[in-house]
Scaffold this motif. Structure first.
Motif, mmCIF file in Angstrom:
data_model
loop_
_atom_site.group_PDB
_atom_site.id
_atom_site.type_symbol
_atom_site.label_atom_id
_atom_site.label_comp_id
_atom_site.label_asym_id
_atom_site.label_seq_id
_atom_site.Cartn_x
_atom_site.Cartn_y
_atom_site.Cartn_z
ATOM 1 N N GLY A 75 -2.118 3.410 -4.591
ATOM 2 C CA GLY A 75 -2.775 2.140 -4.838
ATOM 3 C C GLY A 75 -2.632 1.188 -3.672
ATOM 4 O O GLY A 75 -1.861 1.421 -2.731
ATOM 5 N N LEU A 76 -3.376 0.092 -3.739
ATOM 6 C CA LEU A 76 -3.370 -0.928 -2.699
ATOM 7 C C LEU A 76 -3.449 -2.295 -3.355
ATOM 8 O O LEU A 76 -4.236 -2.505 -4.281
ATOM 9 C CB LEU A 76 -4.565 -0.725 -1.755
ATOM 10 C CG LEU A 76 -4.940 -1.881 -0.825
ATOM 11 C CD1 LEU A 76 -3.844 -2.130 0.202
ATOM 12 C CD2 LEU A 76 -6.259 -1.592 -0.124
ATOM 13 N N GLN A 77 -2.622 -3.219 -2.877
ATOM 14 C CA GLN A 77 -2.656 -4.603 -3.354
ATOM 15 C C GLN A 77 -2.744 -5.541 -2.162
ATOM 16 O O GLN A 77 -1.919 -5.480 -1.247
ATOM 17 C CB GLN A 77 -1.396 -4.945 -4.169
ATOM 18 C CG GLN A 77 -1.370 -6.384 -4.686
ATOM 19 C CD GLN A 77 -0.015 -6.782 -5.251
ATOM 20 O OE1 GLN A 77 1.012 -6.192 -4.903
ATOM 21 N NE2 GLN A 77 -0.002 -7.773 -6.122
ATOM 22 N N THR A 78 -3.759 -6.399 -2.142
ATOM 23 C CA THR A 78 -3.836 -7.431 -1.101
ATOM 24 C C THR A 78 -3.232 -8.719 -1.643
ATOM 25 O O THR A 78 -3.432 -9.078 -2.799
ATOM 26 C CB THR A 78 -5.284 -7.674 -0.635
ATOM 27 O OG1 THR A 78 -6.114 -7.948 -1.774
ATOM 28 C CG2 THR A 78 -5.828 -6.455 0.085
ATOM 29 N N LEU A 79 -2.514 -9.412 -0.772
ATOM 30 C CA LEU A 79 -1.755 -10.589 -1.187
ATOM 31 C C LEU A 79 -2.147 -11.818 -0.370
ATOM 32 O O LEU A 79 -1.302 -12.608 0.036
ATOM 33 C CB LEU A 79 -0.250 -10.310 -1.031
ATOM 34 C CG LEU A 79 0.294 -9.200 -1.940
ATOM 35 C CD1 LEU A 79 1.682 -8.761 -1.509
ATOM 36 C CD2 LEU A 79 0.309 -9.671 -3.389
ATOM 37 N N GLU A 80 -3.420 -11.978 -0.158
ATOM 38 C CA GLU A 80 -3.898 -13.134 0.586
ATOM 39 C C GLU A 80 -3.832 -14.380 -0.294
ATOM 40 O O GLU A 80 -4.154 -14.335 -1.485
ATOM 41 C CB GLU A 80 -5.325 -12.902 1.072
ATOM 42 C CG GLU A 80 -5.814 -13.985 2.014
ATOM 43 C CD GLU A 80 -7.101 -13.619 2.728
ATOM 44 O OE1 GLU A 80 -7.683 -14.508 3.383
ATOM 45 O OE2 GLU A 80 -7.523 -12.449 2.633
ATOM 46 N N ASP A 81 -3.435 -15.488 0.310
ATOM 47 C CA ASP A 81 -3.281 -16.748 -0.419
ATOM 48 C C ASP A 81 -4.585 -17.546 -0.356
ATOM 49 O O ASP A 81 -4.851 -18.283 0.588
ATOM 50 C CB ASP A 81 -2.137 -17.558 0.192
ATOM 51 C CG ASP A 81 -1.801 -18.790 -0.635
ATOM 52 O OD1 ASP A 81 -2.257 -18.869 -1.793
ATOM 53 O OD2 ASP A 81 -1.070 -19.661 -0.122
ATOM 54 N N LYS A 121 0.835 -1.194 0.000
ATOM 55 C CA LYS A 121 0.000 0.000 0.000
ATOM 56 C C LYS A 121 0.871 1.245 0.000
ATOM 57 O O LYS A 121 1.854 1.341 0.736
ATOM 58 C CB LYS A 121 -0.909 0.019 1.241
ATOM 59 C CG LYS A 121 -1.875 1.198 1.274
ATOM 60 C CD LYS A 121 -2.803 1.109 2.477
ATOM 61 C CE LYS A 121 -3.787 2.265 2.505
ATOM 62 N NZ LYS A 121 -4.701 2.181 3.674
ATOM 63 N N THR A 122 0.502 2.214 -0.838
ATOM 64 C CA THR A 122 1.204 3.488 -0.861
ATOM 65 C C THR A 122 0.660 4.384 0.256
ATOM 66 O O THR A 122 -0.320 4.061 0.919
ATOM 67 C CB THR A 122 1.029 4.183 -2.226
ATOM 68 O OG1 THR A 122 -0.356 4.184 -2.561
ATOM 69 C CG2 THR A 122 1.780 3.435 -3.303
ATOM 70 N N SER A 123 1.298 5.536 0.454
ATOM 71 C CA SER A 123 1.016 6.350 1.639
ATOM 72 C C SER A 123 -0.339 7.040 1.590
ATOM 73 O O SER A 123 -1.014 7.174 2.598
ATOM 74 C CB SER A 123 2.123 7.393 1.820
ATOM 75 O OG SER A 123 2.221 8.209 0.657
ATOM 76 N N ASN A 124 -0.750 7.524 0.433
ATOM 77 C CA ASN A 124 -1.990 8.292 0.334
ATOM 78 C C ASN A 124 -3.214 7.386 0.223
ATOM 79 O O ASN A 124 -3.098 6.170 0.094
ATOM 80 C CB ASN A 124 -1.934 9.226 -0.868
ATOM 81 C CG ASN A 124 -0.844 10.282 -0.739
ATOM 82 O OD1 ASN A 124 0.262 9.977 -0.300
ATOM 83 N ND2 ASN A 124 -1.137 11.507 -1.112
ATOM 84 N N GLU A 125 -4.396 7.994 0.252
ATOM 85 C CA GLU A 125 -5.625 7.228 0.087
ATOM 86 C C GLU A 125 -5.634 6.578 -1.290
ATOM 87 O O GLU A 125 -5.515 7.258 -2.299
ATOM 88 C CB GLU A 125 -6.844 8.145 0.232
ATOM 89 C CG GLU A 125 -8.165 7.408 0.107
ATOM 90 C CD GLU A 125 -9.369 8.340 0.156
ATOM 91 O OE1 GLU A 125 -10.496 7.837 0.265
ATOM 92 O OE2 GLU A 125 -9.178 9.569 0.080
ATOM 93 N N VAL A 148 -5.856 -3.639 -6.226
ATOM 94 C CA VAL A 148 -5.514 -4.857 -6.963
ATOM 95 C C VAL A 148 -5.565 -6.052 -6.014
ATOM 96 O O VAL A 148 -5.028 -6.000 -4.903
ATOM 97 C CB VAL A 148 -4.108 -4.746 -7.590
ATOM 98 C CG1 VAL A 148 -3.654 -6.099 -8.123
ATOM 99 C CG2 VAL A 148 -4.097 -3.709 -8.701
ATOM 100 N N TYR A 149 -6.212 -7.122 -6.454
ATOM 101 C CA TYR A 149 -6.179 -8.381 -5.710
ATOM 102 C C TYR A 149 -6.122 -9.521 -6.713
ATOM 103 O O TYR A 149 -6.162 -9.306 -7.932
ATOM 104 C CB TYR A 149 -7.373 -8.507 -4.764
ATOM 105 C CG TYR A 149 -8.715 -8.738 -5.415
ATOM 106 C CD1 TYR A 149 -9.325 -9.989 -5.393
ATOM 107 C CD2 TYR A 149 -9.407 -7.695 -6.043
ATOM 108 C CE1 TYR A 149 -10.566 -10.204 -5.978
ATOM 109 C CE2 TYR A 149 -10.650 -7.903 -6.621
ATOM 110 C CZ TYR A 149 -11.221 -9.153 -6.589
ATOM 111 O OH TYR A 149 -12.441 -9.364 -7.172
#
Length: 389
Positions: free
Chosen positions: A225-231, A169-173, A178-179
């Motif tokens: 941006g935000l990326q979740t990396l759940e398996d 995750k980057t600093s800003n909102e 992406v998932y």
């Protein structure tokens, strides 16, 4: 007078001779009916515990959508009909109509109103015929390939849990999320010793790297941006992957109200000649933009987002997009979680024969495409933490 009083009597007694053959037959039939009902309930319970959505019980429950339940409730509670969800938004052809058709579908997977259910699993190519091409032009002629696996040979059957990976995750909102529902989809060149495309799955060298490259590229463009990396790979049945990723998406949507683009990034299953394009003397993995149809009330808005992205890709990287496709299969739930938000699109980047460099190159290109999309929507780039001036 006595006769008149007898006429006015409101209750009369009835004597049953329990020793009569008729009474015994009634009691026996009633007992058998209760026993059969108990057996059916037990079988359904066992199937739900052991078979998930593959068993008959799973199909029955899976075929009852939330909208169908809302419709039933609204018929009995007038107040609910005025405040409940709009059931008219849902397509009428999602499930077989009529009691006999529903029974046939539950026991045979055949919908009498949809001939494709008869030949779809037997004729090559019919399995993907429910994809609807939304972009005109003869160059967009190959639909995304299905990830088909024979019964009992699930690709994640022997998967072992991996080490916990922190979300990116980057600093800003964040404006882009992406998932990866099929997070271990990988590429054969990154898997020495593996040549079977049906085994192109890896806990580390996989499609998640494309998502990370896209978010990093967006950061360089000035967008958070935000990326979740759940398996999700180890959570159970491969065919239920979207059920596993859904709670993650719901949580992220609840915590981030300003998301303008939501990408579920996958890998396609087509051959290299289909999934590769030469652009500016370099090879890029192609991109499919896929929209969930079926029981999705946001389908039209999802289509509009995908089509706008496709046009930007063709303008900035001609040939990289393989078009916009919508899955309208009425046999299964093909929402792909797109009913959760109108800004959601599936990106299928490359195929099992593409290199990680080609996939990363395309992901970086998609970060520039996404930045152009956000600019058109009025979102100016910002200076993010750690970004060079």
């Amino acid at each position: 007078m006595k006769r008149d009083q007898e006429r006015k009597r409101r209750f009369r007694s009835y004597t049953v001779n329990m020793a009569s053959p008729k009474a015994r037959t009634t009691i026996i039939m009633l007992g058998l009916a209760i026993a059969v009902f108990a057996i059916i309930v037990s079988v359904i319970a066992v199937q739900l515990l052991a078979g998930g959505q593959k068993g008959l019980a799973g199909k029955m429950l899976h075929s009852i959508s939330a909208h169908s339940l809302s419709h039933v409730i609204s018929q009995e509670i007038p107040m609910y009909a005025s405040v409940g969800p709009d059931v008219t938004m849902v397509e009428n052809k999602v499930y077989p109509k009529g009691f006999s058709n529903m029974l046939l579908y539950l026991f045979t997977d055949i919908d009498a109103g949809n001939p494709l259910t008869v030949v779809g699993s037997q004729v090559p190519g019919m399995a993907v015929s429910e994809f609807q091409l939304l972009t005109p032009g003869p160059e967009f002629d190959v639909p995304p390939a299905e990830h088909t696996h024979p019964e009992g040979s699930q690709p994640n059957a022997d998967a072992k849990p991996r080490e916990k990976v922190e979300d990116f995750k980057t600093s800003n909102e964040p404006l882009v999320y992406v998932y990866h529902t099929h997070n271990r989809e990988s590429f054969l060149p990154a898997m020495p010793g593996v040549s079977d495309p049906d085994r192109a799955y890896h806990p580390k060298e996989n499609i998640e790297k494309a998502g990370t490259a896209l978010i990093e590229g967006l950061k360089k463009e000035g967008y958070a941006g935000l990326q979740t990396l759940e398996d999700y790979w180890v959570k159970g049945d491969f065919n239920r992957a979207y059920d596993f990723s859904r709670p993650t998406v719901q949580k992220v949507l609840k915590e981030n109200k300003n998301l303008q683009l939501i990408f579920d990034i996958h890998r396609d299953a087509n051959k290299r000649e289909v999934t590769t394009r030469g652009i500016n003397k370099e090879n890029y993995a192609t991109v499919y933009l896929i929209v969930g149809g079926g029981n999705n009330p946001h389908a039209e808005k999802n289509e509009a987002v995908a089509y706008e992205l496709h046009n930007l890709i063709q303008e900035m990287y001609p040939g990289m997009s393989r078009g916009v496709w919508k899955k309208n299969d009425t046999r299964f739930d093909t929402r792909y979680n797109h009913d959760l938000n109108p800004n959601m699109v599936i990106l299928e980047i490359g195929g099992p024969e593409n290199t990680m460099a080609e996939v990363t190159r395309t992901a970086e290109a998609m970060s520039k495409v996404s930045a152009a999309y956000l600019k058109k929507k009025g979102f100016a780039p910002q200076r993010l933490e750690g970004q060079k001036q």
